[in-house]
Write a protein that holds these residues in place. Structure first.
Motif, PDB file in Angstrom:
ATOM      1  N   ALA A 143      -7.287   1.318   1.573  1.00  0.00           N
ATOM      2  CA  ALA A 143      -6.308   1.762   0.711  1.00  0.00           C
ATOM      3  C   ALA A 143      -6.281   0.470  -0.239  1.00  0.00           C
ATOM      4  O   ALA A 143      -6.522  -0.509   0.205  1.00  0.00           O
ATOM      5  CB  ALA A 143      -5.036   1.736   1.693  1.00  0.00           C
TER       6      ALA A 143
ATOM      7  N   PHE B   8      -7.069   3.148   6.657  1.00  0.00           N
ATOM      8  CA  PHE B   8      -6.131   2.197   6.105  1.00  0.00           C
ATOM      9  C   PHE B   8      -6.519   0.951   5.220  1.00  0.00           C
ATOM     10  O   PHE B   8      -6.317   0.380   4.166  1.00  0.00           O
ATOM     11  CB  PHE B   8      -5.245   1.803   7.326  1.00  0.00           C
ATOM     12  CG  PHE B   8      -4.312   0.711   6.982  1.00  0.00           C
ATOM     13  CD1 PHE B   8      -3.155   0.867   6.033  1.00  0.00           C
ATOM     14  CD2 PHE B   8      -4.793  -0.443   7.214  1.00  0.00           C
ATOM     15  CE1 PHE B   8      -2.325  -0.125   5.894  1.00  0.00           C
ATOM     16  CE2 PHE B   8      -3.793  -1.615   7.176  1.00  0.00           C
ATOM     17  CZ  PHE B   8      -2.512  -1.386   6.297  1.00  0.00           C
TER      18      PHE B   8
ATOM     19  N   GLN C  91       1.541   5.313   0.753  1.00  0.00           N
ATOM     20  CA  GLN C  91       1.142   6.321   1.739  1.00  0.00           C
ATOM     21  C   GLN C  91       1.575   7.460   1.441  1.00  0.00           C
ATOM     22  O   GLN C  91       3.192   7.437   1.485  1.00  0.00           O
ATOM     23  CB  GLN C  91       1.050   5.906   3.348  1.00  0.00           C
ATOM     24  CG  GLN C  91       0.741   6.839   4.264  1.00  0.00           C
ATOM     25  CD  GLN C  91       1.078   6.246   5.803  1.00  0.00           C
ATOM     26  OE1 GLN C  91       1.848   5.948   6.002  1.00  0.00           O
ATOM     27  NE2 GLN C  91      -0.150   6.722   6.534  1.00  0.00           N
TER      28      GLN C  91
ATOM     29  N   ARG D  38      -2.235  10.233   4.291  1.00  0.00           N
ATOM     30  CA  ARG D  38      -3.182   9.627   3.227  1.00  0.00           C
ATOM     31  C   ARG D  38      -2.678   8.336   2.453  1.00  0.00           C
ATOM     32  O   ARG D  38      -1.384   8.233   2.199  1.00  0.00           O
ATOM     33  CB  ARG D  38      -3.665  10.661   2.483  1.00  0.00           C
ATOM     34  CG  ARG D  38      -4.461  11.912   2.893  1.00  0.00           C
ATOM     35  CD  ARG D  38      -4.960  12.953   2.051  1.00  0.00           C
ATOM     36  NE  ARG D  38      -3.721  13.389   1.322  1.00  0.00           N
ATOM     37  CZ  ARG D  38      -3.707  14.135   0.092  1.00  0.00           C
ATOM     38  NH1 ARG D  38      -4.802  14.225  -0.512  1.00  0.00           N
ATOM     39  NH2 ARG D  38      -2.523  14.757  -0.362  1.00  0.00           N
ATOM     40  N   TYR D  39      -3.459   7.454   2.185  1.00  0.00           N
ATOM     41  CA  TYR D  39      -3.366   6.474   1.397  1.00  0.00           C
ATOM     42  C   TYR D  39      -3.833   6.440   0.115  1.00  0.00           C
ATOM     43  O   TYR D  39      -4.901   7.037  -0.168  1.00  0.00           O
ATOM     44  CB  TYR D  39      -4.029   4.996   1.901  1.00  0.00           C
ATOM     45  CG  TYR D  39      -3.505   4.831   3.639  1.00  0.00           C
ATOM     46  CD1 TYR D  39      -2.162   4.348   3.783  1.00  0.00           C
ATOM     47  CD2 TYR D  39      -4.261   5.276   4.423  1.00  0.00           C
ATOM     48  CE1 TYR D  39      -2.002   4.089   5.039  1.00  0.00           C
ATOM     49  CE2 TYR D  39      -4.096   5.086   5.889  1.00  0.00           C
ATOM     50  CZ  TYR D  39      -2.747   4.420   6.449  1.00  0.00           C
ATOM     51  OH  TYR D  39      -2.263   4.443   7.349  1.00  0.00           O
TER      52      TYR D  39
ATOM     53  N   LYS E 163      -5.939   5.340  -3.176  1.00  0.00           N
ATOM     54  CA  LYS E 163      -7.369   4.538  -3.259  1.00  0.00           C
ATOM     55  C   LYS E 163      -7.766   4.720  -4.781  1.00  0.00           C
ATOM     56  O   LYS E 163      -7.687   5.954  -5.129  1.00  0.00           O
ATOM     57  CB  LYS E 163      -8.265   4.939  -2.241  1.00  0.00           C
ATOM     58  CG  LYS E 163      -9.525   4.213  -2.512  1.00  0.00           C
ATOM     59  CD  LYS E 163     -10.510   4.474  -1.312  1.00  0.00           C
ATOM     60  CE  LYS E 163     -11.802   3.562  -1.761  1.00  0.00           C
ATOM     61  NZ  LYS E 163     -12.918   3.884  -0.655  1.00  0.00           N
TER      62      LYS E 163
ATOM     63  N   THR F 109       0.855  -1.116   0.034  1.00  0.00           N
ATOM     64  CA  THR F 109      -0.078  -0.162  -0.079  1.00  0.00           C
ATOM     65  C   THR F 109       0.891   1.204   0.095  1.00  0.00           C
ATOM     66  O   THR F 109       1.877   1.106   0.706  1.00  0.00           O
ATOM     67  CB  THR F 109      -0.966  -0.094   1.342  1.00  0.00           C
ATOM     68  OG1 THR F 109      -1.964  -1.182   1.046  1.00  0.00           O
ATOM     69  CG2 THR F 109      -1.548   1.533   1.266  1.00  0.00           C
TER      70      THR F 109
END
Length: 709
Positions: free
Chosen positions: A654, A651, A627, A632-633, A635, A625
């Motif tokens: 994500a 999370f 970040q 923020r992740y 998406k 994933t």
């Protein structure tokens, strides 16, 4: 680029005599694999499964032993277990390099491996000799040779349910011919055209019968490389045809081919020929994409293609590609991205099931996975009674003129005016993407006119070695491309010198070096351009050689401690776990930025703000994933149209990507939700999206990224 090359060269030159034991293997150790399966040449692969065992046969052309067979339990880790013959048994001087006759680029090629009637069959063609078959009840041999003759080549063979044996062959106009059960030859009167010219079908046929339907996998190179499938309810047709893979280059463009001026007669090994190397077409797919090869059903019921691809000056090697059945067609690739295949994907081992949702790999059967291994041990100290399996002779050797004595390889010199005519030349494939090869040469047994050393068997060829004229020893470096030689007179009090080849094979270049103490090496000659060519149909090959230029048998040379160091074989540090980095788009050179507006876009090259900084979170089994530094992740929303790569602070929401390692910090991000890649068009101005099918050959379409710490 120049600075990068110099840094790599400095790194390679600093490598000592003792090579790392680690060699390239596709297995990443976490349930995934990364193509290519081998980073050395393995052409025209044909795959077979018998029970829990997989066997892979490949072309060996003019090299012996011939027709190599590898074995695997999981389709990823392989071992060389057999060759079908030790030497060509034809009564023909060309197979032994006698009287300047040769079979370069001919020999034996495009095998088909099958199992029926309690034994293994390997079919292949020898130019000018016709169809050949080798049979054995034991895959390790010994093998029985059947010279079937007849003009059948590049064939697929099917043992049908009714006991009949069919050979499918031909380019464009595809033929089917029945074979005699005793392998004495084809039944000529049965030959029929089953696919007429005009249907876009090529060559390199692989025939299967699956659930009562006949499937023919073939490859075409006109006007561009494609893999095709033709199917019919009858072996004799009619057939309908579909393209099942195209344009999959994994981001590798073709290498410049060797050229000879029009009107000039070229002969193998003719020094002084005015060679040229055509510039590579970096943005064209051409015929260098994944193409000819076979398909197989794994133990767990999944289907896989093993197709060859041109990997620069390495030559042709093998990629393992998942397949998806759609409306009765075996398509290369995964649902949502058919025709293309990820470079990194999950192993097809029947005992391993990877679940992206559960974020785990588990073993429901209790079976242990096959150990991670490379197919060959490339290092050789010559202490054994036989040569390692990795070695092949350039044509049939004269067995009276070489030996293993006192822990060394001894090559007696015989008359030759050039490396490509030198008999008893021992070779092995180079290994990419970078490697440094070193060997010790002992010169005490050399006589007047002897030339001995380490070379590259290719067209054009090159070498570094010792020449003895009278009592004088001279170190020479020869490059056939320019017909240029560098001379250094020297004395060797210990009668020993270390020779080295520094190969940057993904960049199609190599340079020689030498040492008189085994510690300090000096380069000799220039960084030479390398090529893959269709004259010998082989990539670059290391060669240990000894010949005499004065038309007589001379003395001998001895070789010891052949080592190959592969600085890229350990890929454990390629994914930037625990690092903060910028993501640079290879197409534009611009870094990605997590806009406050909520969209992943790009910014000017000098921007090093917090929003251009990312880190990855390891989700296991190759998944990551991303970040941003502000927490923020990434998406992905919807199907990945432009604007759909956004961010979330949760999370659990994500996106999880399967990291695609392209070495040297190049990478791609592969979505398990739609089997496509994140990318940004270099021309439209759109933000990042998740709708890229894969890289283009030049890595300039916006899908290939680079991380910068």
């Amino acid at each position: 680029m120049k600075q990068s090359i110099l840094l790599c060269l400095a790194l390679l030159l600093s490598i000592g005599l003792q090579a790392q034991t680690k060699s390239w293997t596709a297995d990443n150790g976490n349930g995934t694999f990364t193509n290519p399966l081998f980073y050395d040449e393995f052409s025209d692969p044909d795959i077979l499964r018998v029970g829990d065992d997989y066997y892979l046969a490949g072309t060996t052309m003019h090299s012996v032993p011939g027709l190599v067979i590898l074995h695997s339990k999981d389709l990823v880790n392989w071992e060389n277990i057999s060759y079908c013959f030790d030497r060509f048994d034809f009564d023909d001087d060309a197979f032994s390099l006698k009287d300047k006759k040769e079979v370069y680029g001919q020999g034996i090629w495009a095998p088909c491996i099958r199992y029926a009637n309690g034994q293994f069959y390997v079919f292949s063609n020898v130019n000018g000799k016709g169809l050949q078959c080798y049979t054995s009840k034991d895959i390790h041999g010994p093998w029985k040779h059947h010279n079937m003759q007849g003009r059948i080549y590049d064939l697929g063979v099917l043992f049908d349910d009714d006991g009949k044996i069919y050979a499918i062959h031909g380019y464009g106009e595809v033929h089917c011919t029945e074979l005699k059960a005793d392998m004495s030859g084809p039944i000529e009167e049965t030959d029929r055209v089953i696919i007429p010219e005009g249907n876009g079908v090529g060559e390199g046929h692989h025939m299967y019968k699956i659930d009562g339907m006949y499937y023919l996998i073939s490859t075409d190179y006109s006007p561009n490389g494609r893999t095709l499938c033709s199917r019919s309810k009858s072996i004799w047709g009619p057939y309908e045809t579909r393209v099942i893979s195209a344009d999959e280059t994994y981001g590798y463009h073709g290498v410049g081919r060797t050229q000879v001026p029009r009107g000039e007669k070229y002969r193998i090994g003719s020094d002084g020929t005015k060679f040229g190397i055509a510039p590579a077409s970096e943005d064209a797919t051409g015929c260098d994409n994944a193409h000819q090869g076979g398909i197989v059903q794994a133990k767990n019921g999944t289907w896989w293609a093993l197709l060859m691809q041109d990997f620069h000056s390495i030559g042709r090697t093998v990629c393992l590609m998942p397949m998806t059945w759609v409306d009765g067609w075996p398509m290369v690739g995964l649902e949502g991205n058919l025709g293309r295949a990820p470079r990194t994907w999950y192993k097809p081992d029947a005992s391993l099931y990877c679940n992206a949702t559960a974020l785990s790999c588990y073993d429901p059967t209790g079976e242990k996975p096959q150990p991670i291994s490379a197919p060959y041990n490339r290092n050789e100290n010559f202490d054994g009674r036989t040569l390692g399996r990795v070695w092949q002779w350039n044509h049939n050797p004269d067995d009276k003129m070489w030996s293993l004595k006192g822990g060394k390889l001894r090559l007696n010199t015989m008359p030759s005016d050039q490396l490509m005519w030198a008999r008893n030349t021992l070779t092995q494939r180079v290994i990419g993407p970078k490697s440094t090869t070193t060997v010790e040469l002992f010169v005490k047994g050399m006589k007047d006119g002897d030339v001995c050393g380490l070379g590259n068997i290719n067209v054009p060829c090159s070498w570094i070695g010792i020449v003895k004229e009278g009592n004088q020893l001279t170190l020479r470096c020869f490059e056939q491309l320019t017909n240029d030689t560098v001379y250094i007179p020297l004395t060797l009090p210990q009668n020993k010198i270390w020779l080295r080849c520094i190969g940057e094979y993904d960049d199609n270049q190599a340079q020689y070096a030498y040492s008189t103490d085994g510690k300090t090496f000096q380069t000799l000659g220039r960084m030479m351009p390398l090529t893959y060519q269709l004259i010998t149909f082989q990539g670059s090959r290391h060669a240990l050689f000894a010949f005499n230029v004065k038309g007589k048998n001379g003395g001998y040379a001895e070789f010891d401690n052949f080592t190959v160091d592969e600085p890229c074989a350990d890929r454990s540090g390629n994914i930037p776990y625990g690092k903060t980095f910028r993501i640079i788009n290879k197409a534009t050179g611009r870094p990605a930025i997590a806009l406050k507006h909520g969209v992943l876009h790009d910014t000017h090259p000098g921007d090093k703000s917090e929003l251009t900084k990312f880190k990855i979170i390891d989700r296991g089994v190759g998944l990551v994933t991303l970040q941003c530094a502000d927490g923020r992740y990434i998406k992905v929303y919807g199907d990945g149209l432009p604007g759909d790569v956004r961010f979330t602070t949760i999370f659990e929401e994500a996106e999880m990507f399967l990291w695609q390692d392209y070495l040297d910090h190049d990478f791609m991000l592969f979505s398990l939700s739609n089997h496509r890649y994140i990318g940004k068009s270099p021309t439209t101005g759109s933000s990042y999206s998740m709708d890229f099918t894969g890289p283009d050959p030049g890595r300039r379409n916006g899908a290939v990224l680079k991380w910068e710490e």
